[in-house]
Design a protein around this motif. Structure first.
Motif, PDB file in Angstrom:
ATOM      1  N   THR A 216       0.815  -1.217   0.000  1.00  9.36           N
ATOM      2  CA  THR A 216       0.000   0.000   0.000  1.00  9.36           C
ATOM      3  C   THR A 216       0.852   1.272   0.000  1.00  9.36           C
ATOM      4  O   THR A 216       0.393   2.319  -0.431  1.00  9.36           O
ATOM      5  N   ALA A 284       9.744   5.697   3.845  1.00  8.50           N
ATOM      6  CA  ALA A 284       8.909   4.913   4.767  1.00  8.50           C
ATOM      7  C   ALA A 284       9.190   3.448   4.508  1.00  8.50           C
ATOM      8  O   ALA A 284      10.026   3.112   3.674  1.00  8.50           O
ATOM      9  N   GLY A 285       8.500   2.601   5.216  1.00  9.15           N
ATOM     10  CA  GLY A 285       8.699   1.161   5.047  1.00  9.15           C
ATOM     11  C   GLY A 285       9.522   0.606   6.182  1.00  9.15           C
ATOM     12  O   GLY A 285       9.351  -0.537   6.571  1.00  9.15           O
ATOM     13  N   GLY A 309       3.899   4.230   8.286  1.00 10.92           N
ATOM     14  CA  GLY A 309       2.588   3.773   7.841  1.00 10.92           C
ATOM     15  C   GLY A 309       2.457   2.309   8.190  1.00 10.92           C
ATOM     16  O   GLY A 309       3.374   1.708   8.752  1.00 10.92           O
ATOM     17  N   ALA A 310       1.340   1.741   7.836  1.00 11.24           N
ATOM     18  CA  ALA A 310       1.133   0.312   8.078  1.00 11.24           C
ATOM     19  C   ALA A 310       0.101  -0.172   7.078  1.00 11.24           C
ATOM     20  O   ALA A 310      -0.821   0.591   6.731  1.00 11.24           O
ATOM     21  N   THR A 311       0.249  -1.404   6.636  1.00 10.26           N
ATOM     22  CA  THR A 311      -0.744  -1.965   5.721  1.00 10.26           C
ATOM     23  C   THR A 311      -2.111  -1.930   6.402  1.00 10.26           C
ATOM     24  O   THR A 311      -3.140  -1.697   5.761  1.00 10.26           O
ATOM     25  N   LEU A 314      -3.379   1.414   5.933  1.00 13.44           N
ATOM     26  CA  LEU A 314      -3.326   1.719   4.510  1.00 13.44           C
ATOM     27  C   LEU A 314      -2.153   2.601   4.104  1.00 13.44           C
ATOM     28  O   LEU A 314      -1.493   2.340   3.116  1.00 13.44           O
ATOM     29  N   HIS A 315      -1.906   3.680   4.867  1.00 18.69           N
ATOM     30  CA  HIS A 315      -0.757   4.520   4.476  1.00 18.69           C
ATOM     31  C   HIS A 315      -0.170   5.257   5.673  1.00 18.69           C
ATOM     32  O   HIS A 315      -0.391   4.842   6.817  1.00 18.69           O
ATOM     33  N   ILE A 316       0.545   6.341   5.379  1.00 14.71           N
ATOM     34  CA  ILE A 316       1.315   7.037   6.424  1.00 14.71           C
ATOM     35  C   ILE A 316       0.402   7.811   7.383  1.00 14.71           C
ATOM     36  O   ILE A 316      -0.483   8.545   6.940  1.00 14.71           O
TER      37      ILE A 316
HETATM   38  O1  3SK Z   1       4.174  -0.751   6.165  1.00 13.24           O
HETATM   39  C1  3SK Z   1       4.680   0.338   5.974  1.00 13.24           C
HETATM   40  O2  3SK Z   1       5.782   0.544   6.416  1.00 13.24           O
HETATM   41  C2  3SK Z   1       4.001   1.441   5.189  1.00 13.24           C
HETATM   42  C3  3SK Z   1       4.631   2.619   5.135  1.00 13.24           C
HETATM   43  C4  3SK Z   1       4.052   3.664   4.463  1.00 13.24           C
HETATM   44  C5  3SK Z   1       2.877   3.530   3.834  1.00 13.24           C
HETATM   45  C6  3SK Z   1       2.247   2.353   3.864  1.00 13.24           C
HETATM   46  C7  3SK Z   1       2.811   1.291   4.536  1.00 13.24           C
HETATM   47  C8  3SK Z   1       2.079   0.001   4.510  1.00 13.24           C
END
Ligand code: 3SK
Length: 504
Positions: A216, A284-285, A309-311, A314-316
């Protein structure tokens, strides 16, 4: 603030076209580019194929598999516009992993790049799904042949804002895949939060980067965010740090999305290319080491926009740009989101105390049939699994994953801090730090190091690195054990798999 009936792809096209983007390049690939009008036509023809010859119904789930290119993007958009649910998968996944996702998501159909056909054909799928599998990008036949026979315009399926449109899988850093479900309104929300308030994307922007559309981070940064403002997305396959720099120069890219590892490797090469067009670089990531932020700044003059962010969300949701950036901090909650730090019992803690990061906002975790939902959401707060600290001004500082805190002889040591120190040594290319069980100290700090070419693993190198770390941070944090590897185990999205380092 979205209407109860909403198809996010129709809304994205309507917005871009109303803003005058019809003739603007929407997507540029290695071999072709499509304006917004042309992209919409491709999407509409694919949507007709899905609802016509393929016989799909609203709510059916379509597994998508392809590298970052215009056709993969058009397929994802078409699935949503046709009222179906996209289940994007990473190009490098193997048949067994794809089989797990396909079964868990109960997919009804597959759209797969012809170049990835062999692995897809090795997946044990029900006969009904095999019959509804189409290949795109083949020299002849396949999806494109069916598209050519369809009308050029498709009326978006009238979905509810709260209908699921995307199931995004995350193997996270533990290796057990979880499907996260997102609504049409979630897609609009991520486009209206980070890109608007932090990134400041504009219609003239040219977005480029590495994260796969199946992640994402990439789906937002390299497709949805540019569409929301009628900007251009450059989608390229198999980028390396050097070819990404070349591509920024070639396409005059203005916004780059990639992970710290890429920025770290691009920094020493950046002087070879004219990348003056670049105005925003988003990282990010995984956590951004201060050393990487500094080397990118020195090489390009750009202040990196770090984000977490996190899946699941969805995003940051935490980030900062421009004069809001505080080195060492990820940033503040992106407007629309709230964040706080909780202790082990779920009570908020004040500034300066490390605890569990908790986040709330317009998007949130909905796992598909997974009991880990109970651990992720507590009283409406999403617990991301990160240990953070907040300062008195409301800035959030990453410390470690909650299960990455190393406790050695009573000291709390955050692995990423030791990694940041090691990365400042000129011989270190990559490193991952974990806690290893130890009778005397409970745990010791163990570093896994990839050396730069021209440097050799040896006892002398180990001693040198240990002394170096002691000179950078409190000496009790130095790695008592150092192992040398040729590469670190990473997920497809580039996240370090520390659990694999622990089992080595
Ligand atoms: O998982 C992450 O690190 C992430 C970072 C930015 C945007 C979305 C995601 C899933």
């Amino acid at each position: 603030q979205y209407p109860p009936r909403l198809n996010c792809v129709a809304a994205l096209f309507d917005g871009a076209l109303a803003g005058g983007a019809a003739g603007q390049v929407a997507i540029r690939g290695e071999h072709l580019s499509w304006t917004y009008t042309q992209l919409q036509e491709q999407v509409d023809r694919i949507a007709h194929v899905l609802r016509g010859p393929l016989g799909l119904e609203a709510g059916n789930r379509v597994l998508l598999r392809g590298a970052n290119n215009p056709m993969m993007a058009a397929c994802i958009l078409a699935v949503l516009k046709a009222g179906c649910i996209a289940v994007p998968t990473m190009p490098l996944l193997r048949a067994r992993e794809l089989g797990t996702i396909a079964a868990k998501a109960e997919i009804n159909a597959v759209l797969c790049a012809d170049g990835l056909r062999a692995e897809m054909e090795a997946v044990d799928l029900p006969a009904a799904v095999k019959e509804k599998t189409l290949w795109f990008g083949a020299a002849d036949g396949g999806l494109e042949a069916l598209m050519a026979r369809q009308p050029a315009s498709f009326d978006a399926v009238d979905t509810a804002a709260d209908d699921v449109c995307l199931i995004s899988f995350t193997s996270g850093t533990t290796g057990v895949p979880k499907g996260t479900m997102h609504f049409h309104r979630d897609v609009m929300a991520i486009c209206d939060c980070f890109p608007r308030s932090v990134l400041g994307s504009q219609p003239g922007d040219i977005f480029i980067g590495t994260p796969p559309l199946a992640f994402t981070f990439g789906l937002g940064g390299l497709l949805l965010f540019p569409m929301r403002v009628g900007a251009t997305a450059v989608l390229l396959e198999k980028l390396t740090p050097e070819t990404l720099l070349q591509a920024i120069e070639k396409y005059r890219a203005t916004v780059c999305f990639t992970a710290p590892t890429f920025y770290r490797q691009m920094a020493p090469l950046a002087g070879k290319y004219d990348i003056a067009s670049l105005r925003k670089s988003v990282s990010a990531g995984e956590a951004l080491p201060l050393a990487t932020r500094e080397s990118w700044r020195q090489a390009t003059g750009l202040a990196m926009i770090d984000g977490i962010g996190a899946t699941e969300l969805l995003h940051i949701f935490i980030s900062a740009s421009g004069d809001q950036i505080r080195p060492g901090a990820t940033g503040k909650p992106v407007p629309g989101y709230q964040a706080c730090i909780l202790d082990h019992d779920g009570n908020p803690v004040g500034p300066g105390v490390i605890g569990r990061l908790a986040v709330k906002g317009p998007t949130g975790c909905r796992y598909l049939a997974d009991e880990r939902q109970r651990d992720y959401v507590l009283n409406g707060w999403n617990l991301t699994g990160d240990a953070y600290e907040m300062d008195a001004d409301g800035y959030f500082y990453y410390r470690s994953r909650t299960d990455d805190m190393i406790i050695s002889a009573g000291y709390n040591i955050a692995g990423p801090e030791v990694e940041d120190a090691l990365l400042r040594h000129p011989a270190v290319a990559e490193c991952g730090v974990i806690g290893r069980a130890d009778e005397e100290r409970g745990q010791i700090v163990e570093a896994h190091v990839v050396l730069k070419p021209g440097h050799e693993a040896s006892d002398a190198m180990t001693a040198q690195l240990q002394e170096f770390v002691k000179g950078q941070i409190a000496p009790y944090k130095y790695p008592r054990a150092i192992r040398y590897l040729t590469a670190l185990p990473r997920t497809e999205t580039g996240k370090l798999q520390r659990f694999k380092l622990r089992t080595e």
